[in-house]
Design a protein around this motif. Sequence first.
Motif, PDB file in Angstrom:
ATOM      1  N   ALA A 151       7.620  64.058  -2.288  1.00  0.00           N
ATOM      2  CA  ALA A 151       7.820  64.647  -3.610  1.00  0.00           C
ATOM      3  C   ALA A 151       6.784  64.134  -4.612  1.00  0.00           C
ATOM      4  CB  ALA A 151       9.233  64.333  -4.102  1.00  0.00           C
ATOM      5  N   ALA A 152       6.477  62.832  -4.540  1.00  0.00           N
ATOM      6  CA  ALA A 152       5.486  62.268  -5.450  1.00  0.00           C
ATOM      7  C   ALA A 152       4.102  62.868  -5.211  1.00  0.00           C
ATOM      8  CB  ALA A 152       5.445  60.752  -5.297  1.00  0.00           C
ATOM      9  N   LEU A 153       3.743  63.008  -3.941  1.00  0.00           N
ATOM     10  CA  LEU A 153       2.440  63.599  -3.613  1.00  0.00           C
ATOM     11  C   LEU A 153       2.365  65.048  -4.063  1.00  0.00           C
ATOM     12  CD1 LEU A 153       2.008  61.970  -0.120  1.00  0.00           C
ATOM     13  CD2 LEU A 153       0.414  61.714  -2.016  1.00  0.00           C
ATOM     14  N   ALA A 154       3.459  65.776  -3.919  1.00  0.00           N
ATOM     15  CA  ALA A 154       3.452  67.177  -4.351  1.00  0.00           C
ATOM     16  C   ALA A 154       3.264  67.276  -5.864  1.00  0.00           C
ATOM     17  CB  ALA A 154       4.756  67.854  -3.935  1.00  0.00           C
ATOM     18  N   THR A 155       3.734  66.273  -6.597  1.00  0.00           N
ATOM     19  CA  THR A 155       3.606  66.291  -8.055  1.00  0.00           C
ATOM     20  C   THR A 155       2.162  66.134  -8.501  1.00  0.00           C
ATOM     21  OG1 THR A 155       5.834  65.353  -8.272  1.00  0.00           O
ATOM     22  CG2 THR A 155       4.384  65.194 -10.192  1.00  0.00           C
ATOM     23  N   VAL A 156       1.399  65.255  -7.833  1.00  0.00           N
ATOM     24  CA  VAL A 156       0.011  65.020  -8.259  1.00  0.00           C
ATOM     25  C   VAL A 156      -1.009  65.725  -7.370  1.00  0.00           C
ATOM     26  CG1 VAL A 156       0.645  62.828  -9.317  1.00  0.00           C
ATOM     27  CG2 VAL A 156      -0.193  62.851  -6.971  1.00  0.00           C
ATOM     28  N   ASN A 157      -0.583  66.176  -6.186  1.00  0.00           N
ATOM     29  CA  ASN A 157      -1.380  67.024  -5.298  1.00  0.00           C
ATOM     30  C   ASN A 157      -2.790  66.499  -5.028  1.00  0.00           C
ATOM     31  OD1 ASN A 157      -1.823  69.263  -3.645  1.00  0.00           O
ATOM     32  ND2 ASN A 157      -2.632  70.495  -5.340  1.00  0.00           N
ATOM     33  N   PRO A 158      -2.916  65.301  -4.421  1.00  0.00           N
ATOM     34  CA  PRO A 158      -4.258  64.760  -4.159  1.00  0.00           C
ATOM     35  C   PRO A 158      -4.964  65.492  -3.026  1.00  0.00           C
ATOM     36  CG  PRO A 158      -2.602  63.363  -3.154  1.00  0.00           C
ATOM     37  CD  PRO A 158      -1.859  64.417  -3.931  1.00  0.00           C
ATOM     38  N   GLY A 159      -6.279  65.573  -3.122  1.00  0.00           N
ATOM     39  CA  GLY A 159      -7.080  66.227  -2.093  1.00  0.00           C
ATOM     40  C   GLY A 159      -8.408  65.520  -1.893  1.00  0.00           C
ATOM     41  N   PRO A 160      -9.324  66.134  -1.146  1.00  0.00           N
ATOM     42  CA  PRO A 160     -10.591  65.480  -0.788  1.00  0.00           C
ATOM     43  C   PRO A 160     -11.460  65.076  -1.968  1.00  0.00           C
ATOM     44  CG  PRO A 160     -10.178  67.369   0.634  1.00  0.00           C
ATOM     45  CD  PRO A 160      -9.147  67.432  -0.452  1.00  0.00           C
ATOM     46  N   ARG A 161     -11.297  65.695  -3.116  1.00  0.00           N
ATOM     47  CA  ARG A 161     -12.132  65.372  -4.282  1.00  0.00           C
ATOM     48  C   ARG A 161     -11.478  64.332  -5.191  1.00  0.00           C
ATOM     49  NH1 ARG A 161     -14.610  71.243  -6.260  1.00  0.00           N
ATOM     50  NH2 ARG A 161     -15.627  71.775  -4.278  1.00  0.00           N
ATOM     51  N   ASP A 162     -10.351  63.805  -4.778  1.00  0.00           N
ATOM     52  CA  ASP A 162      -9.585  62.903  -5.643  1.00  0.00           C
ATOM     53  C   ASP A 162      -9.742  61.445  -5.258  1.00  0.00           C
ATOM     54  OD1 ASP A 162      -8.154  64.549  -7.565  1.00  0.00           O
ATOM     55  OD2 ASP A 162      -7.113  65.402  -5.836  1.00  0.00           O
TER      56      ASP A 162
END
Length: 322
Positions: A151-162
């Motif tokens: 749930a926490a990851l879905a909130t901030v949605n990190p990806g390869p550019r983060d």
Amino acid sequence: MTTSISPNPTGTARAVQLESFGGPEMLRLNTVPVPVPAADQILVRVTAAGLNPMDWVMTADAETATRFGLGLPCGFGTDYAGTVAQIGERVTHFAVGDRVFGGAMSRAVADYVLVDQSGTIAAGGDAHHTPDGLDDSTAAVLTIAGCTASAALATVNPGPRDTLLVGGAGGGVGVFAVQLACLAGARVIGTGSASSADALRALGAEPVAYGRGLVERVRALAPDGVTAAMDLFGTDTAYAARELGVPDTRITTIAAQIDGITPANGAGAAPGAIEQIAGLVASGQLRIPIAASFGVEHIRDAVELQSARHVNGKIVIDLATS
């Protein structure tokens, strides 16, 4: 009508309970009747239960317990894994002998737990089929921490550019969050104590010491900036992220609330999230370190260790061999 493993699980069993709310000293290992499933319930023979901070936070005092709908006598623990021992007549999703894991709020540290076949952790409990390749001790620590991390990851949605800053990266939720963020391609900087640095590196994070001077240390590690942050312990990392220029929309907390920042809760995890996490663990793509395992008769020692929050990984209560 119910269907059971032979011989029928009747008679008495063990359950950790509190007769008064308070600290670990209030926990008792009691003898209780084996519960009988209703038409839409399954009875699980618990082999392992995982501990989470919420377990002892919820039962620390009567006011907090009331907010969670808990009354006395009260069970203890939420994460569990085991085998279906008995099913109610309307159960279609599970069969006797199925290996399952899930959550049953403040009831899991017991030889047997009743779970609704279509319930939630807080209402009736939930159950998921344990995939092949996943042992019960590991399955027993997935649900609360895994759902919260998801749930926490879905909130901030990190990806390869983060570049993601994770506060409390070595804790129970951090173990999941760091690795899931790395699998998503993000660079992860994780806060922790000096003694946790190697453990954080093993998870894929770049360690940084928490406390005074955190902003300067993170700037030195990431001169191009931090783009997202998760505070899995309190508020220090969230406030540091703001100072580092991270917008509130890309900051989340799980143990505190800050005006303007969206908190994350495991109850908000996407459908299927915990099954996906279990599959990643079973396939070896996600590693969940077990910091310690205790027999159920040593439940007080286990809770004292867990509540000190100095362990890197999860703590398991073994009900199969104790």
